[in-house]
Scaffold this active site. Structure first.
Site, PDB file in Angstrom:
ATOM      1  N   PRO A  40      -1.732  -9.528  -1.047  1.00 25.29           N
ATOM      2  CA  PRO A  40      -3.163  -9.233  -0.657  1.00 25.29           C
ATOM      3  C   PRO A  40      -3.445  -8.011  -1.593  1.00 25.29           C
ATOM      4  O   PRO A  40      -2.639  -7.004  -1.949  1.00 25.29           O
ATOM      5  CB  PRO A  40      -3.289  -8.664   0.558  1.00 25.29           C
ATOM      6  CG  PRO A  40      -2.088  -9.662   1.255  1.00 25.29           C
ATOM      7  CD  PRO A  40      -1.141  -9.642   0.299  1.00 25.29           C
ATOM      8  N   ASN A  41      -4.526  -8.455  -2.454  1.00 25.14           N
ATOM      9  CA  ASN A  41      -5.330  -7.466  -3.263  1.00 25.14           C
ATOM     10  C   ASN A  41      -4.681  -7.153  -4.576  1.00 25.14           C
ATOM     11  O   ASN A  41      -5.232  -6.495  -5.534  1.00 25.14           O
ATOM     12  CB  ASN A  41      -5.456  -5.864  -2.555  1.00 25.14           C
ATOM     13  CG  ASN A  41      -6.107  -5.712  -1.197  1.00 25.14           C
ATOM     14  OD1 ASN A  41      -7.583  -6.444  -1.362  1.00 25.14           O
ATOM     15  ND2 ASN A  41      -5.699  -5.379  -0.202  1.00 25.14           N
ATOM     16  N   ARG A  75      -8.863  -1.059 -10.547  1.00 25.20           N
ATOM     17  CA  ARG A  75      -8.790   0.259  -9.783  1.00 25.20           C
ATOM     18  C   ARG A  75      -7.521   0.689  -9.376  1.00 25.20           C
ATOM     19  O   ARG A  75      -6.586  -0.099  -9.803  1.00 25.20           O
ATOM     20  CB  ARG A  75      -9.524  -0.275  -8.496  1.00 25.20           C
ATOM     21  CG  ARG A  75     -10.861  -0.262  -8.484  1.00 25.20           C
ATOM     22  CD  ARG A  75     -11.706  -0.596  -7.092  1.00 25.20           C
ATOM     23  NE  ARG A  75     -11.911  -1.873  -6.767  1.00 25.20           N
ATOM     24  CZ  ARG A  75     -12.270  -2.570  -5.711  1.00 25.20           C
ATOM     25  NH1 ARG A  75     -11.668  -1.861  -4.534  1.00 25.20           N
ATOM     26  NH2 ARG A  75     -12.306  -3.765  -5.655  1.00 25.20           N
ATOM     27  N   TYR A  97      -0.751   1.920  -9.633  1.00 27.89           N
ATOM     28  CA  TYR A  97      -0.593   0.469  -9.998  1.00 27.89           C
ATOM     29  C   TYR A  97      -0.662   0.125 -11.521  1.00 27.89           C
ATOM     30  O   TYR A  97      -0.361  -1.019 -12.003  1.00 27.89           O
ATOM     31  CB  TYR A  97      -1.448  -0.399  -9.362  1.00 27.89           C
ATOM     32  CG  TYR A  97      -1.416  -0.269  -7.728  1.00 27.89           C
ATOM     33  CD1 TYR A  97      -0.231  -0.209  -7.359  1.00 27.89           C
ATOM     34  CD2 TYR A  97      -2.749  -0.303  -7.049  1.00 27.89           C
ATOM     35  CE1 TYR A  97      -0.095  -0.046  -5.851  1.00 27.89           C
ATOM     36  CE2 TYR A  97      -2.599  -0.016  -5.594  1.00 27.89           C
ATOM     37  CZ  TYR A  97      -1.250  -0.148  -4.879  1.00 27.89           C
ATOM     38  OH  TYR A  97      -1.263   0.327  -3.717  1.00 27.89           O
ATOM     39  N   ASN A 149       6.408  -9.911  -4.542  1.00 28.80           N
ATOM     40  CA  ASN A 149       5.628  -8.396  -4.314  1.00 28.80           C
ATOM     41  C   ASN A 149       4.418  -8.773  -3.343  1.00 28.80           C
ATOM     42  O   ASN A 149       3.503  -9.359  -3.571  1.00 28.80           O
ATOM     43  CB  ASN A 149       4.918  -7.841  -5.589  1.00 28.80           C
ATOM     44  CG  ASN A 149       4.150  -6.427  -5.083  1.00 28.80           C
ATOM     45  OD1 ASN A 149       4.278  -6.069  -4.018  1.00 28.80           O
ATOM     46  ND2 ASN A 149       3.479  -5.736  -6.249  1.00 28.80           N
ATOM     47  N   ALA A 207       0.699  -5.126   0.798  1.00 26.40           N
ATOM     48  CA  ALA A 207       0.833  -4.715   2.432  1.00 26.40           C
ATOM     49  C   ALA A 207       1.605  -5.852   3.213  1.00 26.40           C
ATOM     50  O   ALA A 207       2.177  -5.096   4.333  1.00 26.40           O
ATOM     51  CB  ALA A 207      -0.582  -4.546   2.792  1.00 26.40           C
ATOM     52  N   GLU A 245      12.761  -7.961  -4.445  1.00 29.87           N
ATOM     53  CA  GLU A 245      11.602  -7.518  -4.007  1.00 29.87           C
ATOM     54  C   GLU A 245      10.979  -6.384  -5.128  1.00 29.87           C
ATOM     55  O   GLU A 245      11.661  -5.654  -5.379  1.00 29.87           O
ATOM     56  CB  GLU A 245      11.577  -6.907  -2.576  1.00 29.87           C
ATOM     57  CG  GLU A 245      10.579  -5.979  -2.128  1.00 29.87           C
ATOM     58  CD  GLU A 245      10.747  -5.238  -0.761  1.00 29.87           C
ATOM     59  OE1 GLU A 245      11.680  -5.816   0.077  1.00 29.87           O
ATOM     60  OE2 GLU A 245      10.045  -4.317  -0.667  1.00 29.87           O
ATOM     61  N   HIS A 297       7.977  -3.789  -6.141  1.00 27.96           N
ATOM     62  CA  HIS A 297       6.783  -2.986  -6.269  1.00 27.96           C
ATOM     63  C   HIS A 297       6.162  -2.008  -7.579  1.00 27.96           C
ATOM     64  O   HIS A 297       7.354  -1.582  -8.259  1.00 27.96           O
ATOM     65  CB  HIS A 297       6.818  -1.925  -5.358  1.00 27.96           C
ATOM     66  CG  HIS A 297       7.118  -2.704  -3.808  1.00 27.96           C
ATOM     67  ND1 HIS A 297       6.237  -3.343  -2.977  1.00 27.96           N
ATOM     68  CD2 HIS A 297       8.233  -2.741  -3.036  1.00 27.96           C
ATOM     69  CE1 HIS A 297       6.698  -3.819  -1.943  1.00 27.96           C
ATOM     70  NE2 HIS A 297       8.060  -3.499  -2.075  1.00 27.96           N
ATOM     71  N   ARG A 356       5.304   7.723  -1.424  1.00 30.46           N
ATOM     72  CA  ARG A 356       3.822   7.530  -0.947  1.00 30.46           C
ATOM     73  C   ARG A 356       3.892   7.613   0.819  1.00 30.46           C
ATOM     74  O   ARG A 356       4.798   8.240   1.312  1.00 30.46           O
ATOM     75  CB  ARG A 356       3.348   6.266  -1.473  1.00 30.46           C
ATOM     76  CG  ARG A 356       3.321   5.824  -2.907  1.00 30.46           C
ATOM     77  CD  ARG A 356       2.644   4.701  -3.249  1.00 30.46           C
ATOM     78  NE  ARG A 356       1.347   4.698  -2.904  1.00 30.46           N
ATOM     79  CZ  ARG A 356       0.674   3.351  -2.913  1.00 30.46           C
ATOM     80  NH1 ARG A 356       1.191   2.370  -3.382  1.00 30.46           N
ATOM     81  NH2 ARG A 356      -0.892   3.600  -2.503  1.00 30.46           N
TER      82      ARG A 356
HETATM   83  O1  CA2 Z   1       3.457  -0.887  -5.030  1.00 30.89           O
HETATM   84  C1  CA2 Z   1       3.237  -1.955  -4.813  1.00 30.89           C
HETATM   85  O2  CA2 Z   1       3.250  -2.956  -5.742  1.00 30.89           O
HETATM   86  C2  CA2 Z   1       2.586  -2.475  -3.532  1.00 30.89           C
HETATM   87  O3  CA2 Z   1       3.210  -3.458  -2.981  1.00 30.89           O
HETATM   88  C3  CA2 Z   1       1.325  -2.619  -3.695  1.00 30.89           C
HETATM   89  C4  CA2 Z   1       0.350  -3.034  -2.222  1.00 30.89           C
HETATM   90  C5  CA2 Z   1       0.777  -1.851  -1.222  1.00 30.89           C
HETATM   91  O4  CA2 Z   1       0.187  -1.972  -0.197  1.00 30.89           O
HETATM   92  C6  CA2 Z   1       2.123  -1.642  -1.258  1.00 30.89           C
HETATM   93  O5  CA2 Z   1       2.584  -0.553  -0.141  1.00 30.89           O
HETATM   94  C7  CA2 Z   1       2.946  -1.149  -2.471  1.00 30.89           C
HETATM   95  C8  CA2 Z   1      -1.270  -2.749  -2.622  1.00 30.89           C
HETATM   96  C9  CA2 Z   1      -1.734  -3.560  -3.643  1.00 30.89           C
HETATM   97  C10 CA2 Z   1      -3.172  -3.400  -3.798  1.00 30.89           C
HETATM   98  O6  CA2 Z   1      -3.450  -3.532  -5.393  1.00 30.89           O
HETATM   99  C11 CA2 Z   1      -4.530  -2.988  -5.758  1.00 30.89           C
HETATM  100  C12 CA2 Z   1      -4.939  -2.917  -6.935  1.00 30.89           C
HETATM  101  C13 CA2 Z   1      -5.908  -2.327  -7.368  1.00 30.89           C
HETATM  102  C14 CA2 Z   1      -7.019  -1.953  -6.540  1.00 30.89           C
HETATM  103  C15 CA2 Z   1      -6.858  -1.931  -5.278  1.00 30.89           C
HETATM  104  C16 CA2 Z   1      -5.527  -2.433  -4.809  1.00 30.89           C
END
Ligand code: CA2
Length: 154
Positions: free
Chosen positions: A9-10, A17, A22, A73, A76, A97, A99, A106
């Site tokens: 997700p996301n 953003r 990221y 990846n 969440a 896995e 990230h 974090r």
């Molecule tokens: O660091 C990572 O790759 C995560 O898997 C990214 C997830 C987060 O929930 C994990 O704890 C760590 C979130 C991805 C959200 O991606 C976005 C990218 C741009 C703007 C908003 C969210």
């Protein structure tokens, strides 16, 4: 070697953003980097991203027989999804896995993964390069018959 690349997700928002966590590359950029690296190593990639846990579980079920391993990846869902854990375990395929961010630097809720103990290994914190390092680790694992990592899921 065929590898399923799963994004949770996301991650479709990457590059638009939250660059501090990221990076600035989009998911399409990362997929292009992975494809180039896979091609150089004679590997084939299948990509999937969804914001829906059920769709992700369906994809793992439907794709498991057609891949040798996963690069994951789960975003969440890493921290919450017993359903994805069970689907990956049920696929009987090894996975790495990855990230983008260093989840251990974090919030505490990101320090727990429901996937890590099933994974060959975990790579976190190198932005887009986490995926490339993950792919290399996976290819090496497959090429050496699973001598790297625990290989619990495969
Ligand atoms: O660091 C990572 O790759 C995560 O898997 C990214 C997830 C987060 O929930 C994990 O704890 C760590 C979130 C991805 C959200 O991606 C976005 C990218 C741009 C703007 C908003 C969210």
């Amino acid at each position: 070697m065929r590898i399923g690349v799963l994004n949770g997700p996301n991650l479709n928002l990457l590059g638009h953003r939250e660059p501090l966590h990221y990076g600035t590359r989009t998911l399409a950029d990362i997929e292009a980097l992975l494809l180039a690296r896979a091609e150089a190593n004679g590997a084939e990639l299948t990509f999937f991203q969804s914001n829906d846990e059920g769709e992700i579980v369906d994809w793992v079920q439907a794709t498991g027989d057609r891949v040798d391993a996963w690069l994951v990846n789960a975003a969440a869902l890493t921290h919450t999804s017993v359903a994805l854990r069970d689907a990956l375990a049920g696929s009987d395929r090894p996975f790495v896995e990855v990230h983008l961010s260093n989840v251990f630097a974090r919030e505490p809720f990101r320090h727990t993964s429901l996937l890590s103990d099933l994974a060959i290994g975990v790579i976190a914190g190198f932005r887009a390069s986490s995926y490339l390092f993950g792919l290399e680790a996976l290819l090496r694992h497959l090429a050496t018959g699973g001598e790297t990592g625990t290989g619990k899921a495969g």
